[in-house]
Design a protein around this motif. Structure first.
Motif, PDB file in Angstrom:
ATOM      1  N   THR A 225      45.017  38.584  45.801  1.00 56.39           N
ATOM      2  CA  THR A 225      45.501  38.264  44.461  1.00 56.39           C
ATOM      3  C   THR A 225      45.986  39.514  43.744  1.00 56.39           C
ATOM      4  O   THR A 225      47.018  39.502  43.064  1.00 56.39           O
ATOM      5  N   GLU A 229      49.765  39.887  42.489  1.00 56.49           N
ATOM      6  CA  GLU A 229      49.986  40.093  41.059  1.00 56.49           C
ATOM      7  C   GLU A 229      50.896  41.296  40.830  1.00 56.49           C
ATOM      8  O   GLU A 229      51.820  41.255  40.015  1.00 56.49           O
ATOM      9  N   SER A 232      54.434  40.436  41.997  1.00 52.03           N
ATOM     10  CA  SER A 232      55.108  39.543  41.050  1.00 52.03           C
ATOM     11  C   SER A 232      55.565  40.294  39.807  1.00 52.03           C
ATOM     12  O   SER A 232      56.662  40.054  39.284  1.00 52.03           O
ATOM     13  N   PRO A 276      43.969  36.258  37.007  1.00 51.10           N
ATOM     14  CA  PRO A 276      45.309  36.129  37.590  1.00 51.10           C
ATOM     15  C   PRO A 276      46.324  35.739  36.528  1.00 51.10           C
ATOM     16  O   PRO A 276      46.010  35.003  35.592  1.00 51.10           O
ATOM     17  N   GLY A 277      47.523  36.267  36.659  1.00 55.37           N
ATOM     18  CA  GLY A 277      48.560  36.037  35.665  1.00 55.37           C
ATOM     19  C   GLY A 277      48.775  37.230  34.755  1.00 55.37           C
ATOM     20  O   GLY A 277      49.647  37.211  33.898  1.00 55.37           O
ATOM     21  N   GLN A 278      47.971  38.286  34.947  1.00 55.53           N
ATOM     22  CA  GLN A 278      48.085  39.481  34.110  1.00 55.53           C
ATOM     23  C   GLN A 278      48.828  40.614  34.814  1.00 55.53           C
ATOM     24  O   GLN A 278      48.869  41.736  34.321  1.00 55.53           O
ATOM     25  N   GLY A 279      49.407  40.335  35.973  1.00 57.19           N
ATOM     26  CA  GLY A 279      50.240  41.316  36.651  1.00 57.19           C
ATOM     27  C   GLY A 279      49.495  42.563  37.066  1.00 57.19           C
ATOM     28  O   GLY A 279      48.351  42.509  37.535  1.00 57.19           O
ATOM     29  N   PHE A 282      45.828  43.313  36.046  1.00 57.08           N
ATOM     30  CA  PHE A 282      44.794  42.719  36.887  1.00 57.08           C
ATOM     31  C   PHE A 282      44.557  43.585  38.120  1.00 57.08           C
ATOM     32  O   PHE A 282      43.411  43.861  38.492  1.00 57.08           O
ATOM     33  N   THR A 283      45.626  44.045  38.741  1.00 54.33           N
ATOM     34  CA  THR A 283      45.508  44.871  39.943  1.00 54.33           C
ATOM     35  C   THR A 283      44.710  46.135  39.658  1.00 54.33           C
ATOM     36  O   THR A 283      43.813  46.515  40.419  1.00 54.33           O
TER      37      THR A 283
END
Length: 306
Positions: A225, A229, A232, A276-279, A282-283
């Motif tokens: 993930t 992320e 993306s 997830p969804g924070q690009g 998040f990583t």
């Protein structure tokens, strides 16, 4: 050696006041900390100041403050600095959102845990200096007053001198973009010859590779993930390489364009916990290292799980 502080007091609205105190004894620490905490206690429209430091240092401050100790917050730095430099950004942003006064007003005395991750290696030192530098941009809209405490007995002279370049008012301060570019100019070690090539870093392919290389299912899911992320947020991706074994699994993304933004992945999202969804945010929160290197043909983003 006398305690040396570099500061400008009384920030205007939206002016992050980022100070540095250097000391080499317990007495020098107390001599630097007490005026700072007194300034916070006297500041209008502010909650009580907070000291984040080693437990022994907090004990010294309680004794020195006497009856005023009840008006100061105390947090062991082992409770605050629990992970990477990116995690420290998240911790600071969340604390200010929950506890600061109007416009982010609060006085924070902050001593990193040099016996922990922050002082464990030259790699971690560079990550910490990056955080100290980027804090000047990340918290610029806030009227927070922070004094970073550097103990030469534990931080060491090289780290202290590097940190001066990240703090305004020291005489050697460098703007964050320039200092971060210098840190990012250090070449990454080449990928090993046996690195696996992955044309498209899909979650399914990443999970399968991670499992084959020793990551348990939950960790494999988190790593896949984190990579997707980043891909993306920063894409398009021209390809990827994978190497290592659990827990130090690495994915290197190759981008046909430059990232350029020194704050990429450091700006906290509106939500609190990483999700997830924070690009790239998040990583950076869930992985030990995220290295971005721009070059003539684009960018390389190297993500190491642990």
């Amino acid at each position: 050696m006398s305690a040396r502080t570099h500061a400008q007091s009384g920030p205007d609205q939206g002016e992050f006041d980022h100070r540095m105190a250097v000391f080499g004894s317990d007495d020098e620490f107390v001599a630097a900390a007490l005026p700072f905490l007194a300034e916070g206690l006297a500041a209008p429209d502010e909650p009580p100041p907070v000291a984040i430091a080693a437990p022994a240092a907090l004990g010294l401050l309680r004794d020195a403050l006497g009856s005023d100790a009840g008006n100061v917050g105390f947090i062991p730095h082992t409770d605050w600095y629990t992970g990477s430099a990116a995690n420290a950004v998240a911790q600071g942003a969340a604390y200010l959102a929950a506890h600061a006064g109007p416009g982010g007003r609060i006085h924070l005395l902050m001593e990193p845990d040099w016996a922990g991750r922050a002082g464990s290696s030259p790699r971690e030192t560079a990550e910490w200096i990056r955080y100290e530098s980027l804090a000047n941009l990340l918290f610029a809209p806030l009227s927070t007053t922070a004094m970073c405490a550097y103990d030469t007995r534990t931080a060491g002279p090289a780290l202290v001198e590097a940190a001066r370049r990240a703090h305004p008012g020291t005489g050697v301060y460098e703007p964050p973009p320039a200092l971060v570019r210098e840190l990012d100019a250090v070449p990454l070690a080449p990928a090993p010859d046996d690195a696996a090539s992955l044309p498209a870093p899909t979650a399914e392919a990443l999970r399968a590779w991670s499992a084959d290389h020793g990551l348990p299912p939950a960790a494999a899911e988190l790593f896949s993930t984190a990579v997707t992320e980043a891909a993306s947020a920063l894409g398009p991706v021209a390809g990827a390489l994978l190497w290592g074994r659990a827990p130090s699994c690495v994915c290197e993304l190759h981008l046909p364009h430059r990232v350029a933004d020194p704050l990429a992945g450091f700006v906290p999202p509106p939500t609190g916990e990483p999700a997830p969804g924070q690009g790239l945010w998040f990583t950076r929160q869930v992985c030990a290292y995220v290295d971005v290197r721009d070059h003539a043909g684009g960018s390389t983003v190297r993500i190491q799980y642990a």
